[in-house]
Design an enzyme around this catalytic site. Sequence first.
Site, short mmCIF file in Angstrom:
data_model
loop_
_atom_site.label_atom_id
_atom_site.label_comp_id
_atom_site.label_asym_id
_atom_site.label_seq_id
_atom_site.Cartn_x
_atom_site.Cartn_y
_atom_site.Cartn_z
N GLY A 55 0.77 -1.23 0.00
CA GLY A 55 0.00 0.00 0.00
C GLY A 55 0.80 1.28 0.00
O GLY A 55 0.23 2.36 -0.17
N ASP A 56 2.11 1.20 0.18
CA ASP A 56 2.92 2.44 0.19
C ASP A 56 4.32 2.14 -0.35
O ASP A 56 5.32 2.45 0.28
CB ASP A 56 2.99 3.00 1.61
CG ASP A 56 3.46 4.46 1.64
OD1 ASP A 56 3.35 5.15 0.60
OD2 ASP A 56 3.93 4.91 2.70
N VAL A 57 4.37 1.53 -1.53
CA VAL A 57 5.65 1.19 -2.15
C VAL A 57 6.30 2.45 -2.70
O VAL A 57 5.72 3.16 -3.53
CB VAL A 57 5.45 0.17 -3.29
CG1 VAL A 57 6.78 -0.16 -3.95
CG2 VAL A 57 4.78 -1.09 -2.76
#
Length: 209
Positions: A55-57
């Site tokens: 979700g937050d690459v």
Amino acid sequence: MLVYEFISQGSLHDILHNKNNKAALNLDARLSIAAQSADGLAYMHSQANTRILHGDVKPANILLDDNFIAKISDFGISRLLARDKKHTASIIGDINYMDPVYLQEGLLTEKSDVYSFRVVILELISGRRAIHSENNSLVKSFLEVHKEQKKATELFDKEIAIAEDLELLDSLAGMAMECLSLDVDQRPIMMEVAGQLHILSRSRKVQDV
């Protein structure tokens, strides 16, 4: 008590964008970091006992050890999402890397991580931040070149854009474009992305022999 591994080289963001950081990444190192990161995400999506969506690459969440081995970090968003729930009322994560479909619909899927990861690929080959000026995004710059069927040579990091490597860089840019499609079904899964990166890495090693 939580025990964390000491990551001596900091994050990929530090290496790419911190002017005071003396570590330089050649193309081989960047390709290796991309492949290792893709392996980590592919494992999370397809091989872990419980599927994990990051979700937050982004480069700040890719850490590098002494040998520049990549490790995916910061699973805060994945912990905030219920295991049986894909939609979230609150859109969270770094908007510079965020999947537009997730931004519009609140639907976080494996393909959302694929989109974000390909923005990371563009940073690796360009040396630029995801947003590198107020009026122009990195993704938009590459998409415009791709739409006009032109080479992205001017966008590549001058430290790695040598004549014999331009074809490989073009291949990486082309792969990234596949993952930025607004049609989620047209994006490859992360396991396919990792496979493509390893093929490019092996072909490059053969050329160097």
